[in-house]
Write an enzyme that holds these catalytic residues in place. Structure first.
Site, mmCIF file in Angstrom:
data_model
loop_
_atom_site.group_PDB
_atom_site.id
_atom_site.type_symbol
_atom_site.label_atom_id
_atom_site.label_comp_id
_atom_site.label_asym_id
_atom_site.label_seq_id
_atom_site.Cartn_x
_atom_site.Cartn_y
_atom_site.Cartn_z
ATOM 1 N N GLU A 166 -5.652 -8.671 0.250
ATOM 2 C CA GLU A 166 -6.486 -8.291 1.399
ATOM 3 C C GLU A 166 -7.879 -7.991 0.874
ATOM 4 O OE1 GLU A 166 -5.112 -5.053 3.819
ATOM 5 O OE2 GLU A 166 -3.024 -5.729 3.815
ATOM 6 N N GLU A 172 0.807 -1.222 0.000
ATOM 7 C CA GLU A 172 0.000 0.000 0.000
ATOM 8 C C GLU A 172 0.843 1.277 0.000
ATOM 9 O OE1 GLU A 172 -2.784 -0.387 3.236
ATOM 10 O OE2 GLU A 172 -3.978 -1.885 2.173
#
Length: 734
Positions: free
Chosen positions: A322, A202
């Site tokens: 995720e 991320e």
């Protein structure tokens, strides 16, 4: 573990004789459904947890003496992702190369790698789980991002950016050497090498959204790191850029252009797959609901798929490392309801991932084992945990027991087999089916916020007979998720599926059905994408190379990004043939999102398709974008009859407080239109199924008489709108 067990002869899940089902489901047990080259349910891809075999959180004061065995073997669950091991090794056990400032010491990496392998070899209780762990290795932001932040050993990666040393080279060399030196081939040689590597977790969330770096710099970093990893490892697959929130539609798709499109343009040649993280926000800012499950997730995938195909001649696979829900309004103490918010998203998303089995590497329910690193006492527990303390929420004491999050794995514990054809008459009902010998599994997921009645049609049985049905139904009862189990003789004619619930029916047959027919699904993409919408100006696309047979079905998929209140029902022509465009689409109306971004799915008569197809799309109003265009084609080896065509003329109601009534319906001339006060001052329209406006006027009172006598007999849509809120009903004129 909070399961309910029932035994019913016909029981509560069956409708009364003569009752009409809201949705019909067809299962053709003789018709193998193949997507690309994939026709088997792969538990490794879809029934997995965000964890690694070696994590110490599996150990401790658990309700069972062997949690790994109880969970992984007991529910047939796969692993995993590791974002901590490589970070720990760098931070605490790796020194700087004395000859090359900013680079890790190769001898130190190799020495520590030997220690890691020896430690693993000694932990023989881990070895039986190796085949459940084709691991994803991911680096965390720090200390891997070169910005001067030092490791615990007092040094930082080189920030050089030259032709000889592109930015990120030192990070990539460390990762490449670590992967090579810290893994074996399993057992006493050390843990198996990770199959997948994500360059960094991320990065744009940290460095751009909450930092001052530019995406271009981060993508150059990906290139350098990938080159170095491959220098030391030719047997791992590398991907990026681990998007936290892929909001492609933001700022009129400027975010798409500045991020994912730029990444594919700059780094796509060096990436083996694309990594994204997908989260629903089921309760944020005091109850607002912002979902990805449903049409939004379809549009997110379709845009990336189409551009990948346009750039590289292939749809590179996805890694969903995720996914689930973020429960913003429920930070604090654990509750069963908080777990439900995640559970319901996981099950819906999983079924949408399964539709893309040919372009999915792996999907990971974001669920750490205990997440003690994110918990600060009973009133501040981490939202995502497989395990909780037995005395929660009263006290952070007691042994470790399963949270309600385990119910996803209990629900899916048995599913396996060959995928067979399945079909639902509503886009809000996700359905899939598999056959394993004399057992069939039918999976139903409800995207609606209300219960639905489902009529079941088991077809293609030949001489096989359903002797018994075991049902698992995961739903919310009060504030508690319940996994209810029941059993009955034969196949139920119908079942009731609760709001946002999932049901798996296990059918036991007297003999294995003969799966001797095929349905081959292929997705074809247009040569153009992301076009601005201008009122009454046709957008023209070409979809070529479509392979056709004697029997089949087709679905045109249009990705739309539009402001709320804009039409989602364009006029669509395929090879000059006007399509009936549904009002319905998957999932909610996205009212709490800043704008609508979703896919509308339009049935196309198979006989209208050609090898090369022209698609013309026209909107009556201005604004927004048509983001993606694709044709989903199913080639059947035999003729397939469906219960009903997918016209999907179901209501998309923006708020349960808003109401609309049209009566009499059917009508011969005029109808009475009754709306809630919210719509007074807005507009009503009568539209054809293709989106043409036949009549319209201002809504000047709550009850109005609408004269429709001038319109030809037929099926229409009557729509009311005001300040971004839209309601639609079907209207039949005789």
């Amino acid at each position: 573990m909070g399961l309910k067990y029932l035994h019913i002869a016909c029981g509560m899940l069956c409708l009364a004789i003569g009752a009409k089902a809201q949705v019909r489901v067809d299962i053709n047990l003789d018709l193998k459904h193949q997507v690309g080259q994939i026709d088997q349910f792969d538990r490794n891809k879809f029934v997995a947890i965000h964890a690694n075999t070696t994590e110490r959180e599996w150990d401790g004061d658990n309700f069972t003496t062997d949690l790994r065995n109880d969970f992984l073997n007991g529910y047939d669950v796969y692993l995993g992702r590791d974002t901590g091991g490589i970070s720990w090794a760098l931070n605490s056990n790796t020194d700087e190369d004395p000859a090359r400032p900013g680079f890790a010491d190769p001898a130190g990496i190799e020495s520590y790698g030997t220690t890691v392998k020896n430690n693993y070899a000694a932990q023989t209780s881990w070895h039986p789980y190796e085949d459940r762990n084709d691991q994803i290795l991911a680096a965390q932001l720090h200390p891997f991002w070169p910005d001067g932040q030092e490791t615990n050993r007092g040094w930082a990666f080189s920030e050089a950016d030259t032709e000889a040393e592109p930015f990120g080279t030192a990070t990539g060399e460390y990762m490449g050497r670590y992967i090579r030196d810290s893994y074996g081939t399993g057992g006493t040689t050390g843990a198996k090498k990770p199959l997948y590597v994500e360059v960094i977790n991320e990065p744009l969330w940290h460095l751009v959204d909450f930092g001052t770096d530019e995406p271009e710099k981060i993508f150059r970093f990906h290139n350098a790191v990938a080159d170095q990893i491959r220098k030391y490892n030719d047997d791992v697959l590398i991907g990026g850029f681990c998007t936290a929130f892929p909001d492609h539609e933001n700022r009129g798709f400027a975010q798409w252009n500045e991020r994912w499109k730029l990444f594919m343009d700059m780094s796509g040649d060096k990436m083996d797959y694309w990594t994204i993280h997908l989260y629903d926000f089921p309760s944020i800012n005091n109850g607002k609901q912002r979902y990805r499950k449903g049409s939004n997730m379809e549009a997110t995938f379709d845009l990336m798929e189409q551009y990948s195909y346009m750039q590289f001649g292939e749809v590179k696979p996805f890694m969903i490392s995720e996914y689930g829900a973020q429960m913003h309004d429920y930070f604090g103490a654990w509750s069963p309801y908080r777990d439900w918010l995640h559970l319901k998203s996981v099950n819906s998303m999983m079924m949408q991932f399964m539709e893309r089995a040919n372009i999915i590497n792996k999907t990971l329910n974001f669920l750490p084992v205990k997440a003690e690193w994110g918990t600060n006492g009973v009133d501040d527990t981490y939202n995502h945990r497989l395990m909780r303390k037995a005395d929660e929420p009263q006290a952070y004491t007691g042994e470790w027991v399963y949270s309600d999050m385990v119910k996803t794995y209990q629900l899916w514990s048995e599913v396996k087999g060959t995928r067979v054809d399945s079909y639902a008459t509503s886009l809000d009902l996700l359905v899939d089916a598999y056959v394993d010998g004399k057992t069939a599994y039918v999976i139903l997921n409800n995207l609606k916020f209300e219960a639905v009645q489902i009529e079941l049609n088991a077809l293609g049985l030949s001489t096989a007979v359903v002797e018994e049905t075991d049902l698992k139904h995961l739903y919310l009862e009060g504030q508690v998720p319940v996994l209810e189990q029941s059993n009955q003789q034969g196949l139920p004619e119908a079942v009731s599926l609760e709001s946002e619930a999932t049901m798996i029916l296990k059918l036991t047959l007297n003999e294995a059905p003969s799966i001797d027919q095929t349905s081959v699904e292929t997705k074809y993409y247009a040569t153009d994408y992301l076009q601005e919408i201008h009122a009454n100006e046709p957008l023209t696309f070409t979809i070529s190379g479509v392979q056709l047979g004697d029997h089949g079905e087709a679905m045109l998929r249009l990705g739309l990004g539009r402001a709320h209140g804009k039409s989602l029902v364009p006029t669509v022509l395929v090879n000059g043939f006007a399509l009936d465009v549904p009002v319905d689409f998957r999932g909610d109306d996205q009212a709490d999102r800043d704008s609508f971004f979703g896919v509308i799915e339009i049935p196309v008569p198979y006989q209208q398709l050609q090898n090369s197809n022209e698609v013309k799309v026209t909107f009556a109003d201005e604004g927004g974008h048509l983001s993606s265009v694709a044709m989903q084609v199913y080639g059947f080896s035999r003729e397939v009859d469906r219960s009903n065509p997918v016209l999907g003329l179901e209501d998309k109601i923006a708020s349960t407080s808003l109401q609309m009534k049209v009566y009499p319906n059917p009508s011969f001339d005029s109808v009475r239109l009754e709306v809630a006060p919210d719509f007074v001052g807005g507009q009503w329209q009568i539209m054809t199924l293709s989106g043409q406006v036949a009549q319209e006027a201002k809504i000047d009172q709550e009850v109005m008489l609408v004269d429709a006598s001038v319109l030809p007999s037929g099926v229409y849509l009557i729509r009311v709108s005001n300040q971004g809120e839209v309601l639609t009903r079907k209207l039949v004129l005789k």
